[in-house]
Structure formats: C-alpha cells, structure tokens
Motif scaffolding. Structure first.
Motif, PDB file in Angstrom:
ATOM      1  N   PHE A   1      37.048  46.692  47.518  1.00 52.12           N
ATOM      2  CA  PHE A   1      35.946  47.656  47.575  1.00 52.12           C
ATOM      3  C   PHE A   1      36.548  49.053  47.637  1.00 52.12           C
ATOM      4  O   PHE A   1      37.169  49.431  48.633  1.00 52.12           O
TER       5      PHE A   1
ATOM      6  N   HIS B   1      27.915  44.634  51.725  1.00 58.74           N
ATOM      7  CA  HIS B   1      28.531  44.523  50.391  1.00 58.74           C
ATOM      8  C   HIS B   1      29.556  43.383  50.367  1.00 58.74           C
ATOM      9  O   HIS B   1      29.520  42.521  49.481  1.00 58.74           O
ATOM     10  N   GLU B   2      30.455  43.370  51.324  1.00 56.62           N
ATOM     11  CA  GLU B   2      31.507  42.341  51.341  1.00 56.62           C
ATOM     12  C   GLU B   2      30.916  40.949  51.475  1.00 56.62           C
ATOM     13  O   GLU B   2      31.359  39.994  50.829  1.00 56.62           O
TER      14      GLU B   2
ATOM     15  N   HIS C   1      29.729  39.368  48.388  1.00 55.66           N
ATOM     16  CA  HIS C   1      30.766  38.632  47.651  1.00 55.66           C
ATOM     17  C   HIS C   1      30.911  37.218  48.216  1.00 55.66           C
ATOM     18  O   HIS C   1      31.064  36.251  47.469  1.00 55.66           O
TER      19      HIS C   1
ATOM     20  N   HIS D   1      29.963  42.721  41.347  1.00 49.59           N
ATOM     21  CA  HIS D   1      29.507  44.089  41.103  1.00 49.59           C
ATOM     22  C   HIS D   1      28.681  44.128  39.821  1.00 49.59           C
ATOM     23  O   HIS D   1      29.171  43.698  38.766  1.00 49.59           O
TER      24      HIS D   1
HETATM   25 ZN    ZN Z   1      32.883  44.622  46.030  1.00 51.77          ZN
END
Ligand code: ZN
Length: 244
Positions: free
Chosen positions: A41, A197-198, A201, A207
C-alpha cells in the motif's frame, strides 16, 4: 480434520478390498505454503522515504456520490475468516489498545451478507509476516516507504492465509470522525483507514483500475478517514465474491 478422516476412511476401504497389491501409502506430507501475493500500500505523495508534510494532511474531501459500483477488482481468493492474531507488543505506544479499531476494520467487510467474520485476538507473537496458518497483524519493518503490506499464502491443503504488517516508522493516529472523509490538519495515517484497505485484500479484493474514493484505491493519504467505510464499488465486488 474432516479431510484427514475421510482420507483415512478411503485408505481403510482400499486396504480391505485389495490388501496384497496396494503399496504402502506414505503419510501425507505436512502442508506447505506458497506465497501468492504481496500487496504493498503506497503513500500518495512524499517520494521515496519522504515524510508527510509537517503540518497538513494530503487527503481530499470525498464529494457526494464519488464511488461507483463498477469500480472493483478481485485477487483470486476468498477467506474463511477466523481469528486474527495481533501482536500488541509491536503497536506504537501512542496508539494505545488498537483491538477495537482493527475489529471494526474487519467488521466493515464482515458485516456484509454471506461474508465470513474475523475476530481480533491480542495473542500474536510474530514480529514479521510468517506463514503459520493464522492471520497475523503487527507493526514492523516494511520495504521502501509502504504504509502497510499484506502477504497472502496458499497452503497445499487449500487454506488461504494473510498477514498484515503496518509500517512502524510512520506517524500513526486514531483520528476522530470527519464527515468529509479527510481531516486536513492531521498529518497522520489513520489506523482504521489503512486497516480497512489491507483487510479488503485479506477478503480477496484488489485495487480497482479507477475509483479514487473506494476503500481499495491503490494509494493512502495522511488525514484520510474515508476508507473506513467501503464504497459502492468495494461492496459490489465483495458481494460478487461471496455470493452464495
Ligand atoms: Zn492495497
């Protein structure tokens, strides 16, 4: 356990029917892990190793209706959820107890229909990403100036494991709510903003090619809090991935 029992049952059945011709079956080898992805990231600005500006953030307010149900992408795996092991001893002291923030960051995804849950438990011990069949969360060293890195392994028995390492060298904070999605006076990375965000994943989201205001947009910003709430594209992608 279920796999092993059925395998034993199958072997027993074979042994009974044709005992003389079946060669000795070796013990199933211990499952092994293959690293399939390293999601880095990146910060939006500052260059290699450059610190954020000292007094202002680099985020932008989120315009109304800025997310789109077409802006999503998938990594190619699904998770079964379970425990996420936080190594509390690695957390910067200024942040205090971050379990609640990290749990809320998993719940941002896990609260969607048919999506498995993670439970953050403060029993982690590793100080780097480690293939050990459990999700690990820690602050540690990352390469370059990444904000955070999520590593994902596929084990030979099908288990998907992801670990997230937050860059311990950055200025972190747990920022207050900001209805605009950007706290311009806060030159810190908001832990919940980055964690959502992490963990996206970990759930199998990639993304998107576009979608500046989706949680899965490829850059993170200081002062930003809008990624705490998945956008229309994030939620659409997750729904596709976990559709029954
Ligand atoms: Zn990412």
């Amino acid at each position: 356990v279920r796999i092993r029992l059925s395998l034993l049952a199958a072997l027993a059945a074979v042994a009974v029917s044709v005992p003389a011709t079946v060669a000795a079956v070796p013990e199933q080898a211990n499952p092994h892990a293959t690293l399939v992805r390293v999601d880095v990231f990146d910060p939006a600005k500052g260059g290699k190793g450059g610190p954020p500006a000292p007094s202002t953030a680099n985020c932008s307010d989120e315009p109304a209706g800025a997310t789109s149900s077409s802006d999503w992408a998938l990594t190619g795996w699904k998770t079964a959820g379970g425990a996420a092991h936080l190594n509390s001893s690695t957390v910067p002291a200024a942040l205090g107890d971050v379990r609640g923030v990290l749990q809320a960051s998993f719940d941002a995804w896990g609260s969607e229909p048919n999506v498995p849950d993670f439970t953050v438990v403060a029993d982690g011990t590793v100080t780097r990403a480690t293939a050990n069949r459990g999700a690990d969360l820690l602050f540690g060293r990352v390469s370059g100036n990444a904000i955070a890195v999520t590593y994902t392994w596929r084990w030979s028995d099908g288990l998907i494991e992801s670990d997230t390492v937050f860059n311990r060298s950055l200025a972190w904070a747990i920022l207050p709510e900001d209805s605009s999605g950007c706290a311009e006076t806060q030159p810190f990375y908001d832990l919940g903003n980055i964690a959502v965000h992490e963990f996206g994943h970990i759930y199998g989201l990639d993304h998107p090619a576009a979608g500046r205001f989706e949680s899965m947009y490829k850059y993170g910003y200081t002062g930003e809090v809008l990624k705490r709430t998945p956008g229309d594209g994030d939620r659409t992608g997750l729904g596709v991935l976990y559709a029954p």
